[in-house]
Write a protein that holds these residues in place. Structure first.
Motif, PDB file in Angstrom:
ATOM      1  N   VAL A 373       0.750  -1.232  -0.056  1.00 48.01           N
ATOM      2  CA  VAL A 373       0.028  -0.081  -0.144  1.00 48.01           C
ATOM      3  C   VAL A 373       0.802   1.206   0.234  1.00 48.01           C
ATOM      4  O   VAL A 373       1.656   1.449   0.744  1.00 48.01           O
ATOM      5  CB  VAL A 373      -0.839  -0.087   1.160  1.00 48.01           C
ATOM      6  N   ARG A 374       0.543   2.139  -0.974  1.00 48.22           N
ATOM      7  CA  ARG A 374       1.281   3.426  -0.943  1.00 48.22           C
ATOM      8  C   ARG A 374       0.171   4.717  -0.498  1.00 48.22           C
ATOM      9  O   ARG A 374      -0.763   4.641  -1.516  1.00 48.22           O
ATOM     10  CB  ARG A 374       2.048   3.694  -2.199  1.00 48.22           C
ATOM     11  N   THR A 375       0.443   5.388   0.489  1.00 50.80           N
ATOM     12  CA  THR A 375      -0.681   6.494   0.813  1.00 50.80           C
ATOM     13  C   THR A 375      -0.586   7.435   0.003  1.00 50.80           C
ATOM     14  O   THR A 375       0.184   8.035  -0.805  1.00 50.80           O
ATOM     15  CB  THR A 375      -0.573   6.537   2.313  1.00 50.80           C
ATOM     16  N   ARG A 376      -1.670   8.167  -0.317  1.00 52.26           N
ATOM     17  CA  ARG A 376      -2.133   9.303  -0.831  1.00 52.26           C
ATOM     18  C   ARG A 376      -2.565  10.196   0.138  1.00 52.26           C
ATOM     19  O   ARG A 376      -2.885   9.756   1.459  1.00 52.26           O
ATOM     20  CB  ARG A 376      -3.159   9.092  -1.954  1.00 52.26           C
ATOM     21  N   ALA A 377      -2.632  11.707  -0.178  1.00 57.62           N
ATOM     22  CA  ALA A 377      -3.297  12.422   0.968  1.00 57.62           C
ATOM     23  C   ALA A 377      -4.194  13.131  -0.168  1.00 57.62           C
ATOM     24  O   ALA A 377      -3.927  13.865  -1.077  1.00 57.62           O
ATOM     25  CB  ALA A 377      -2.196  13.359   1.333  1.00 57.62           C
ATOM     26  N   LEU A 378      -5.413  13.629   0.447  1.00 58.70           N
ATOM     27  CA  LEU A 378      -6.365  14.576  -0.303  1.00 58.70           C
ATOM     28  C   LEU A 378      -6.025  15.861   0.038  1.00 58.70           C
ATOM     29  O   LEU A 378      -5.936  16.466   1.109  1.00 58.70           O
ATOM     30  CB  LEU A 378      -7.708  14.309   0.132  1.00 58.70           C
ATOM     31  N   SER A 379      -5.936  16.765  -1.139  1.00 59.81           N
ATOM     32  CA  SER A 379      -5.179  18.027  -1.083  1.00 59.81           C
ATOM     33  C   SER A 379      -6.404  18.904  -0.398  1.00 59.81           C
ATOM     34  O   SER A 379      -7.563  18.686  -0.512  1.00 59.81           O
ATOM     35  CB  SER A 379      -5.200  18.559  -2.474  1.00 59.81           C
ATOM     36  N   GLY A 380      -5.924  19.997   0.229  1.00 60.16           N
ATOM     37  CA  GLY A 380      -6.707  20.904   1.043  1.00 60.16           C
ATOM     38  C   GLY A 380      -7.915  21.463   0.269  1.00 60.16           C
ATOM     39  O   GLY A 380      -8.951  21.711   0.823  1.00 60.16           O
ATOM     40  N   ASP A 381      -7.650  21.792  -0.924  1.00 60.44           N
ATOM     41  CA  ASP A 381      -8.496  22.399  -1.755  1.00 60.44           C
ATOM     42  C   ASP A 381      -9.769  21.699  -2.149  1.00 60.44           C
ATOM     43  O   ASP A 381     -10.872  22.219  -2.818  1.00 60.44           O
ATOM     44  CB  ASP A 381      -7.988  23.011  -2.899  1.00 60.44           C
ATOM     45  N   ARG A 382      -9.589  20.178  -1.882  1.00 61.96           N
ATOM     46  CA  ARG A 382     -10.687  19.467  -2.284  1.00 61.96           C
ATOM     47  C   ARG A 382     -11.725  18.978  -0.739  1.00 61.96           C
ATOM     48  O   ARG A 382     -12.534  18.238  -0.725  1.00 61.96           O
ATOM     49  CB  ARG A 382     -10.394  18.144  -2.794  1.00 61.96           C
ATOM     50  N   VAL A 383     -11.285  19.680   0.252  1.00 57.50           N
ATOM     51  CA  VAL A 383     -12.185  19.544   1.523  1.00 57.50           C
ATOM     52  C   VAL A 383     -12.245  20.803   2.282  1.00 57.50           C
ATOM     53  O   VAL A 383     -11.380  21.733   2.419  1.00 57.50           O
ATOM     54  CB  VAL A 383     -11.195  18.644   2.511  1.00 57.50           C
ATOM     55  N   VAL A 384     -13.655  21.189   2.583  1.00 54.46           N
ATOM     56  CA  VAL A 384     -13.992  22.420   3.179  1.00 54.46           C
ATOM     57  C   VAL A 384     -14.808  21.955   4.445  1.00 54.46           C
ATOM     58  O   VAL A 384     -15.530  20.943   4.527  1.00 54.46           O
ATOM     59  CB  VAL A 384     -14.710  23.089   2.218  1.00 54.46           C
TER      60      VAL A 384
END
Length: 509
Positions: A373-384
């Motif tokens: 498994v290689r982790t990703r991160a959801l960018s801040g502009d896609r979460v409010v």
């Protein structure tokens, strides 16, 4: 007629040769068990005495012993039957019987004599080959074609069958998408082989997917699984013979949930080894996971571990075959480190290097399940996220902010349904929940709307009648959303709803 004195007489008698013997009482329960029966069929005395013989071996006509030749009829061959060994493989035998009486009224029974049949080598090989093919075919149908593509992580999965035995043992790995753009990572090891292992994996795999849908914390998932395994083994709530599913007792299990928004991975283990973790800079370590007992062993509390992972971290989940091949955590960490150095940035290349390196090291009787498994991160502009006051007047302002955010994400086609979902969930939180409250929108491959509050009160959907003034909120949410649900935390609860996006609106991973 013989005389029945109880289990002790068979245990202490010299039964090192000849047929295996056990006693079935008038109720159909095994009341005595000989050492040769233990050797032939694999069960110890404590495992069979008191259990119905019809449950263990339905082919034995314990209630009609006259159908079997008497043990005193020398030279009379008994009928051939196939009994199931404790480990699941067939044991061809001939049967004989004779009734016994007892000095204790009501203790009459029947002695069953079981003699192993020596089959020609070709027949034994054919039976073994048939079981191997059947177990392998069922296992392959259970294996998903590929790990699901998920925005939380890149995942590669592999199963290496054993070279010897039935080829199929109890190693298993799974990837389960859960709410909030998170992903559950599962790896387990059932101490069984062949068809028995495959059935056990199917049972426990279906159970864990159901529990994952409930959005339970990893330690709660294992507590529920532990209870399920204990009841399966006791024959409660299932149609499987306990002798077939009892190998679930002692199964090891690891359940982890990774959140790409917080970059936290929470995991809990039931006797299973922890994953090896490679940081983006190449350093590798094996975290200290709280030690809990395997499933079905009566563990009262399962503890979890909470890790914060850097984006691009690589985790190697594995089963017992790798532990026996590498022997130490340092050797497993070295294996992952070498795979990372030789593969470069590609997770698939790292997976190939890992599998190619490990396979020759496995013992012939060991299979292996791997998750890389290689982790990703959801960018801040896609979460409010917005904090909500406990004032019904705040709903109008919240509605305006939601519509503005959808416009920024170019999701105007979802204005009506998202506005309705958000308004209903926020109104319910203000009316029935308690502070702190917040609204969160997540623009993933789907649009997720979440409302959290500090109450653990469970919401209930219902169909309101035409004269009701309220009660339609969750009903409307369920009709507008693709999926919705509730997850509980130590701080309260979160009600979430998901809506599908058009292909053009879904962001690039």
């Amino acid at each position: 007629m013989g005389t029945l004195h109880g289990a002790t007489s068979l245990r202490t008698s010299d039964c090192s040769g000849g047929p295996a013997a056990f006693v079935v009482d008038a109720r159909g329960l095994v009341s005595a068990w000989s050492p040769t029966a233990e050797h032939l069929l694999g069960y110890e005395t404590a495992e069979v005495v008191g259990r119905p013989v019809a449950e263990l071996w339905p082919v034995i006509p314990w209630d009609a012993p006259q159908e079997l030749p008497s043990a005193f009829e020398a030279g009379t061959p008994g009928p051939t039957a196939v009994l199931t060994h404790r480990q699941g493989h067939p044991v061809p035998v001939t049967l004989a019987a004779y009734p016994v009486t007892s000095v204790v009224p009501g203790s009459e029974g029947t002695v069953i004599l079981v003699t192993a049949v020596s089959l020609p080598t070709a027949v034994q090989d054919w039976l073994h080959h048939r079981e191997r093919i059947a177990a392998g075919a069922l296992r392959s149908r259970m294996e998903p074609a590929d790990a699901p593509d998920h925005s939380a992580a890149w995942v590669t999965r592999s199963y290496v069958p054993a070279r010897g035995g039935t080829g199929v043992n109890g190693s298993w790995a799974d990837v389960i998408p859960v709410s909030g753009a998170r992903v559950a990572l599962v790896v387990s090891d059932v101490p069984a082989a062949g068809m028995q292992a495959t059935v056990c994996i199917g049972l426990i795999g279906a159970a864990v997917r159901t529990l994952a849908e409930l959005d339970l914390a990893p330690e709660e998932v294992l507590a529920r699984l532990d209870d399920i395994v204990s009841r399966f083994a006791a024959g409660q709530g299932n149609k499987w013979s306990p002798s077939f599913v009892e190998r679930l007792v002692g199964a090891t299990y690891l359940y982890a949930v990774y959140d790409p928004i917080t970059r936290r991975c929470v995991m809990a283990s039931a006797g299973h080894p922890p994953p090896a973790v490679a940081d983006p800079d190449g350093s590798v370590h094996v975290p200290e996971l709280p030690s809990n007992r395997p499933l079905g062993m009566g563990e009262p509390v399962f503890e979890s571990l909470d890790l914060e992972l850097a984006e691009g971290s690589t985790l190697l989940f594995y089963t017992g075959g790798l532990v026996r091949a590498c022997r130490t955590d340092d050797a497993i960490a070295g294996l992952l480190s070498r795979a990372m150095r030789q593969s470069g940035p590609s997770i698939k290349d790292a997976w190939r290097v890992t599998v190619d390196t490990v396979t020759p090291l496995l013992a012939a009787e060991d299979d292996l399940a791997l998750l890389l498994v290689r982790t990703r991160a959801l960018s801040g502009d896609r979460v409010v996220t917005w904090e909500l006051p406990g004032d019904p007047a705040a709903v109008a302002g919240m509605r305006s902010r939601v519509l503005q955010q959808l416009d920024q994400w170019d999701l105007g086609s979802l204005d009506f349904t998202t506005e309705l979902i958000a308004c209903e969930l926020v109104t319910n939180a203000i009316r029935y929940g308690r502070e702190p409250m917040q609204l969160r929108l997540i623009h993933d491959r789907i649009l997720i709307c979440e409302v959290s509050d500090g109450s653990s009160t469970s919401p209930h959907i219902r169909r309101a009648s035409a004269t009701d003034e309220g009660g339609r909120g969750l009903f409307l949410v369920a009709n507008c959303a693709q999926r919705w649900g509730v997850r509980y935390t130590n701080q309260g609860k979160t009600i979430w709803a998901e809506q599908a996006l058009d292909a053009e609106a879904a962001p690039e991973p």
